[in-house]
Design an enzyme around this catalytic site. Sequence first.
Site, PDB file in Angstrom:
ATOM      1  N   ASP A   9       0.865  -1.167   0.000  1.00 22.64           N
ATOM      2  CA  ASP A   9       0.000   0.000   0.000  1.00 22.64           C
ATOM      3  C   ASP A   9       0.915   1.234   0.000  1.00 22.64           C
ATOM      4  OD1 ASP A   9      -2.396   1.575   0.385  1.00 22.64           O
ATOM      5  OD2 ASP A   9      -1.761   1.788   2.467  1.00 22.64           O
ATOM      6  N   ASP A  11      -0.164   5.200   0.826  1.00 21.37           N
ATOM      7  CA  ASP A  11      -0.432   6.150   1.910  1.00 21.37           C
ATOM      8  C   ASP A  11      -0.544   5.419   3.246  1.00 21.37           C
ATOM      9  OD1 ASP A  11      -0.889   8.602   0.240  1.00 21.37           O
ATOM     10  OD2 ASP A  11      -2.477   7.347  -0.577  1.00 21.37           O
ATOM     11  N   ASP A 167      -1.795  -0.713   5.761  1.00 23.05           N
ATOM     12  CA  ASP A 167      -2.240  -0.218   7.067  1.00 23.05           C
ATOM     13  C   ASP A 167      -3.753  -0.079   7.180  1.00 23.05           C
ATOM     14  OD1 ASP A 167      -2.390   1.985   5.248  1.00 23.05           O
ATOM     15  OD2 ASP A 167      -2.448   3.360   6.964  1.00 23.05           O
TER      16      ASP A 167
END
Length: 224
Positions: A9, A11, A167
């Site tokens: 991922d 961001d 996240d």
Amino acid sequence: MTRPTLLLDLDGTLVHSVPDIAAALNRLMLARGLAAFSDAETALMVGDGVAMLIERAFAARGRHADAAAIPEYSADYVAHAADATQTFPGVPETLHALSNEGWRLAVCTNKPEAAARTLLAALGLAPLFAAIGGGDSFPVRKPDPAHLLATLRQAGGEVEHAVMAGDHANDVAAAHGAGVKCIFAAWGYGPIAMAAGAEAVAQSVPEMAVIARRLLADRAASAI
């Protein structure tokens, strides 16, 4: 020997991008006479793509987004995507180490592909990635596993030799739907409750790499 692949991922996993996202969002809000958001408030709205970010921001101000809001924000953000954004500690070193070990690296993000490519290029990381699958690169996006699988195919990787790290609950859901082991990035924006279902939780980027190596080694051993 099949090369392993690490899907990442963007961001909240590779980069701390909320300052630039919040700045662009607040320019949009202020241009419409609406109150700005703090970085912490913005972080809670990140992870599901631009359209959802804008929808959540306007809803928080008791408004519906106008037709120009998304393209206006997108153009502004791309122009300033790397003004204040930085990689999380250990990102460049860890990615270079994995690349030197023979790992394929790919980004699977709900951020629009153009913005992701602009940001990674500005940070000097773009050459490390075999594929960048943005939120608008395919007909679907995370948590749909087809987003992850399409990015993996572009990178030349295989499900049995891949690990996803992110996240957000979207990362965990996409990985599991695709049959890929998942590491939750505890340093990112998602609350720890989003780690539910992940094979492991990493507290740092270097630890993420250690876990990724172990997960694939364990998978290979169980297949013997």
